[in-house]
Motif scaffolding. Structure first.
Motif, PDB file in Angstrom:
ATOM      1  N   ARG A   9       0.192  -1.290  -0.143  1.00  0.00           N
ATOM      2  CA  ARG A   9      -0.118  -0.184  -0.663  1.00  0.00           C
ATOM      3  C   ARG A   9       1.248   1.197  -0.200  1.00  0.00           C
ATOM      4  O   ARG A   9       2.332   1.282   0.501  1.00  0.00           O
ATOM      5  N   ALA A  10       0.179   2.157  -0.299  1.00  0.00           N
ATOM      6  CA  ALA A  10       1.131   3.346  -0.609  1.00  0.00           C
ATOM      7  C   ALA A  10       0.314   5.320   0.868  1.00  0.00           C
ATOM      8  O   ALA A  10      -0.465   4.803   0.764  1.00  0.00           O
ATOM      9  N   SER A  11       1.351   4.842   1.253  1.00  0.00           N
ATOM     10  CA  SER A  11       1.111   6.641   1.655  1.00  0.00           C
ATOM     11  C   SER A  11       2.131   7.126   0.963  1.00  0.00           C
ATOM     12  O   SER A  11       2.725   7.563   1.668  1.00  0.00           O
ATOM     13  N   ILE A  12       0.867   8.026   1.198  1.00  0.00           N
ATOM     14  CA  ILE A  12       1.392   9.443   0.199  1.00  0.00           C
ATOM     15  C   ILE A  12       0.649  10.666   1.082  1.00  0.00           C
ATOM     16  O   ILE A  12      -0.545  11.272   1.550  1.00  0.00           O
ATOM     17  N   GLY A  13       2.022  11.979   1.810  1.00  0.00           N
ATOM     18  CA  GLY A  13       1.445  13.426   2.142  1.00  0.00           C
ATOM     19  C   GLY A  13       1.391  14.219   0.941  1.00  0.00           C
ATOM     20  O   GLY A  13       2.139  13.946  -0.015  1.00  0.00           O
ATOM     21  N   VAL A  14       0.846  15.000   0.967  1.00  0.00           N
ATOM     22  CA  VAL A  14       0.669  16.305  -0.171  1.00  0.00           C
ATOM     23  C   VAL A  14       0.948  17.746   0.423  1.00  0.00           C
ATOM     24  O   VAL A  14       0.916  17.899   1.859  1.00  0.00           O
TER      25      VAL A  14
ATOM     26  N   LEU B 281       8.603  20.153   0.795  1.00  0.00           N
ATOM     27  CA  LEU B 281       9.231  18.568   1.452  1.00  0.00           C
ATOM     28  C   LEU B 281       9.236  18.200   2.431  1.00  0.00           C
ATOM     29  O   LEU B 281       8.488  17.342   3.065  1.00  0.00           O
ATOM     30  N   HIS B 282       9.597  19.498   4.063  1.00  0.00           N
ATOM     31  CA  HIS B 282       9.038  18.791   5.427  1.00  0.00           C
ATOM     32  C   HIS B 282       7.365  18.472   5.021  1.00  0.00           C
ATOM     33  O   HIS B 282       7.114  17.261   6.387  1.00  0.00           O
ATOM     34  N   ALA B 283       6.294  19.811   4.902  1.00  0.00           N
ATOM     35  CA  ALA B 283       5.531  19.178   5.154  1.00  0.00           C
ATOM     36  C   ALA B 283       4.980  18.404   4.495  1.00  0.00           C
ATOM     37  O   ALA B 283       4.216  17.775   5.036  1.00  0.00           O
ATOM     38  N   ALA B 284       5.026  17.913   3.332  1.00  0.00           N
ATOM     39  CA  ALA B 284       4.912  16.543   2.492  1.00  0.00           C
ATOM     40  C   ALA B 284       4.960  15.460   3.117  1.00  0.00           C
ATOM     41  O   ALA B 284       4.149  14.385   4.049  1.00  0.00           O
ATOM     42  N   ASP B 285       6.867  15.562   4.195  1.00  0.00           N
ATOM     43  CA  ASP B 285       7.049  14.360   5.237  1.00  0.00           C
ATOM     44  C   ASP B 285       6.592  14.243   5.974  1.00  0.00           C
ATOM     45  O   ASP B 285       6.010  12.773   5.947  1.00  0.00           O
ATOM     46  N   THR B 286       5.741  15.266   6.486  1.00  0.00           N
ATOM     47  CA  THR B 286       4.810  15.256   8.319  1.00  0.00           C
ATOM     48  C   THR B 286       3.826  14.321   7.253  1.00  0.00           C
ATOM     49  O   THR B 286       2.974  13.585   8.622  1.00  0.00           O
ATOM     50  N   ARG B 287       3.448  14.816   6.577  1.00  0.00           N
ATOM     51  CA  ARG B 287       1.594  14.276   5.983  1.00  0.00           C
ATOM     52  C   ARG B 287       1.854  12.723   5.869  1.00  0.00           C
ATOM     53  O   ARG B 287       1.288  12.167   5.906  1.00  0.00           O
ATOM     54  N   MET B 288       2.603  12.599   5.393  1.00  0.00           N
ATOM     55  CA  MET B 288       3.081  11.145   5.176  1.00  0.00           C
ATOM     56  C   MET B 288       3.304  10.023   6.088  1.00  0.00           C
ATOM     57  O   MET B 288       2.399   8.985   5.650  1.00  0.00           O
ATOM     58  N   TYR B 289       3.443  10.847   7.691  1.00  0.00           N
ATOM     59  CA  TYR B 289       3.750   9.766   8.148  1.00  0.00           C
ATOM     60  C   TYR B 289       2.631   9.767   9.375  1.00  0.00           C
ATOM     61  O   TYR B 289       2.409   9.092   9.954  1.00  0.00           O
TER      62      TYR B 289
END
Length: 749
Positions: free
Chosen positions: A710-715, A729-737
């Motif tokens: 499955r894919a976890s995707i932060g935007v 990148l930090h915002a997307a990374d945080t939301r992905m986790y």
């Protein structure tokens, strides 16, 4: 019967005047002076000027016509508020006596506003002389009209350089059915008029339908039989008003292009490699704009006009309106179709590196000054400015054009003038009884043609199959056949299996249209059919009625050049392949083929910069595959690699052509979505993320069985979440986790 000598001796040239009207008010605001000869065979202006040209007395006739126009206008009453339009022949610009004409217009009763009409043929033939003439006349208060705009794309290319006060549309634009070419001309002319305030004048208006088209094209002034035919006197019944022109253009010629750079412009310094790439970029821009674009460049010395440069400029000459290259040691034509000039060692341009590109919708110039380094050539330092200011670019182009040598049409004009009566060196069907006595000038011409190293042919296009009626000795050598073996045949015997059919088609179309054309094509020599490359130039010969009766062909064996260019092309393709391979290794992930971590930051920063300039938004998707470690553990790393490749393929299949994909490492990917609406960029990014998550959850068949992840995707989105790489990148990374942790909590991990 009056010959041209009698006409000139007696001054028996008169002017007739055709009204030019304001289309809104219907008032006459100007008259154009049109030359007429004495009653008889030289009354028509085309025959009159052809006779003077044939006798080498064109300058005398042109001077007489302009004097007659100005004096006739005064006598007819063309005084303020009326304006007078007069013409000049391009070939006599360097000898045209202007002082007397200026005095006539200045001393005219009631004053006189004069507009000089010039054509693109004038600047194409004698650029330096025309620019000097225009500058002198502007200083005296005369105004400038660019005539026959639309008859040739070159008029659009030169329009920004000449800065005319009035643009005269060729009558075909008004009288013929609109098409793509009309739209292009209208676009260019109206852009120029909007930018400068210049007036548009439509010629050839004969009825209400023509008038409607003229108005639609943007014309404010009109001329044609609907408003009055040329006459010796003015029509007193027509209302009269003044011609309100835009403020006169202030133009001071500069000694060199670099001196055109405003003092406020920041100057930069660089060695030669950067300037080479900047110059090539401007050349590529010129190719985009095609036949409505002009390119003028200075190369310091002829040695800098290298083989590869020659090839590029030959292509520019084929695909753009006008190309010139000047430098110490360069000839009048340094490459086919390229105008040139030799610079004296003390010329300021000798110390500059300049290229100016000018078209109706684009202007750019690289203006550089050599700082005098004595090291290796590629390490020489230049001080330079890169400008897109249209006025600066036009001034720089004018400074270079002022040095371009006049085009020498003497040989071709002589051929055209005498070809119809040129005695053939071989027997013809007419036989000796029909030959005329050969004159000294014809004998001299024949000897010149026999001595030239280029092959010369003349074909009769009025006869079936357009047979050759003359060939010179050089053509016999090129073709490998004697004159008696080719006279009376169509020159297609030079063609063979390898001859480009498209080139042949272009030649035939040009002949059918009565146009000049230059082509390079594979021909075959002699009975052995030895292949050779022929650079052929064809030019039409017209009779007194304007009908094409013959074609002159000039052939040149360029086999060595073509083969050298082919070798260069192969080497360039090989180098490009190597460069592409190096780029692939440097910027691409070798497993999936998408961008790698080194490249993605630059790609995102470029996307943000474009978004800032275009007021658009962008979204960044940070993607991690949940369960990827289990695939490696259960099926092996080969299956894991296959899963990563399939993931990249599925991303490409769903995303748009302009979207970017990168692999950060392991099972982490980034997706960049440019060109979104700023207000909804985040919403659009999450919608795409949901679709990608669904697609990537589908099983992947590997050599060891079905693998599922499955894919976890932060935007994150620009500009809502920041304007820099690290912020987004930090915002997307945080939301992905956050999504990954939520999946774990719900048992979906």
């Amino acid at each position: 019967m009056n010959g041209i000598s009698e006409v000139l001796a007696g001054g028996s040239v008169r002017s007739v005047f055709q009204p030019i009207v304001d289309l809104d008010s219907g008032s006459v605001v100007a008259y154009e002076a049109l030359a007429r000869g004495p009653r008889g065979e030289l009354e028509r202006p085309d025959l009159l000027f052809a006779a003077a040209r044939a006798e080498g007395r064109l300058a005398e006739l042109d001077e007489l016509c302009r004097r007659a126009a100005l004096r006739g206008a005064v006598e007819a009453g063309v005084v303020l508020p009326l304006t007078l339009f007069v013409n000049v022949e391009p070939e006599v610009l360097d000898s045209a006596p202007l002082e007397e004409l200026l005095a006539i217009s200045v001393d005219a009763p009631g004053g006189m506003q004069v507009v000089l009409e010039i054509t693109e043929r004038a600047i194409g033939t004698r650029p330096a002389e025309l620019l000097a003439t225009v500058t002198r006349l502007r200083e005296a208060g005369w105004r400038i009209a660019l005539d026959d705009v639309g008859a040739d794309d070159l008029s659009l290319a030169f329009m920004p350089l000449l800065r005319p006060d009035i643009v005269k549309l060729d009558l075909r634009l008004v009288q013929q059915r609109p098409g793509p070419a009309v739209a292009e001309i209208m676009n260019a002319v109206n852009a120029y008029a909007e930018r400068t305030g210049a007036l548009i004048l439509a010629e050839g208006i004969e009825d209400e339908s023509h008038l409607a088209v003229a108005r639609a094209l943007g014309a404010r002034l009109g001329q044609g039989w609907m408003f009055g035919r040329p006459a010796a006197t003015l029509n007193p019944t027509l209302p009269v008003s003044s011609l309100d022109l835009p403020p006169a253009v202030a133009f001071t010629p500069q000694a060199s292009p670099f001196e055109c750079v405003p003092e406020s412009t920041p100057l930069r310094r660089s060695t030669k490699p950067l300037l080479i790439e900047l110059s090539k970029h401007l050349e590529r821009e010129a190719l985009r704009f095609g036949s409505t674009c002009m390119v003028v460049a200075a190369f310091q010395e002829a040695k800098h006009f290298t083989v590869s440069t020659t090839q590029r400029y030959r292509e520019l000459a084929e695909r753009t309106g006008f190309v010139a290259a000047i430098g110490e040691g360069l000839s009048a034509e340094p490459a086919a179709g390229v105008r040139g000039a030799d610079l004296p060692a003390d010329d300021k341009v000798r110390g500059e590196w300049d290229i100016a590109v000018l078209s109706p919708h684009f202007s750019a110039a690289l203006l550089a000054r050599d700082l005098g380094d004595r090291g290796p050539d590629l390490e020489r330092t230049f001080e330079f400015a890169l400008t897109y200011d249209r006025d600066v670019v036009a001034d720089a182009a004018a400074a270079l054009m002022a040095r371009v040598l006049p085009q020498d049409p003497a040989a071709l004009e002589a051929l055209r003038a005498t070809a119809a009566g040129l005695p053939s060196a071989q027997p013809t069907q007419a036989g000796p009884a029909h030959r005329t006595r050969e004159t000294d000038s014809e004998r001299t011409l024949r000897r010149a043609l026999a001595a030239t190293a280029n092959g010369v042919t003349i074909s009769d296009v009025t006869r079936p199959d357009q047979p050759l009626i003359y060939v010179n000795t050089a053509f016999e050598r090129l073709s490998g056949l004697r004159a008696e073996d080719v006279i009376g045949r169509n020159c297609r015997f030079l063609q063979g299996e390898g001859t480009d059919r498209d080139a042949v088609k272009r030649l035939r179309e040009a002949i059918a249209d009565g146009r000049e054309i230059r082509e390079t094509m594979l021909n075959y020599r002699g009975p052995e059919r030895t292949p050779w490359w022929n650079e052929i130039y064809l030019a039409p010969v017209f009779d007194d009625t304007g009908r094409v009766v013959q074609y002159i062909g000039v052939q040149n064996d360029v086999t060595a050049r073509v083969e050298a260019e082919a070798r260069l092309t192969r080497e360039r393709e090989r180098a490009e392949a190597y460069a592409a391979e190096i780029e692939q290794l440097a910027w691409r992930d070798p497993l999936t083929g998408v961008l790698n971590r080194r490249r993605v930051q630059e790609a995102l920063e470029g996307t943000i910069l474009h978004s800032q300039m275009s007021d658009t938004g962008a979204a960044l998707l940070y993607l991690d595959l949940d369960g990827f470690k289990g695939v490696n553990d259960d099926f092996g790393h080969a299956a894991g690699d296959e899963l990563l490749r399939v993931t990249a393929e599925r991303l490409r299949a769903r995303l748009r052509r302009g979207d970017l994909i990168a692999r950060l490492g392991g099972d982490e990917f980034l997706v960049i979505l440019p060109g979104l609406d700023q207000a909804s960029a985040g919403v659009e990014g999450r919608r795409v993320a949901d679709e990608l998550a669904a697609i990537l959850s589908e099983p992947v068949r590997t050599g060891r069985g079905l693998a599922r992840v499955r894919a976890s995707i932060g935007v994150s989105s620009f500009p809502q979440d920041g304007s820099g790489f690290d912020e987004l990148l930090h915002a997307a990374d945080t939301r992905m986790y956050a999504i990954k942790n939520a999946n774990r909590s719900s048992g979906l991990h």
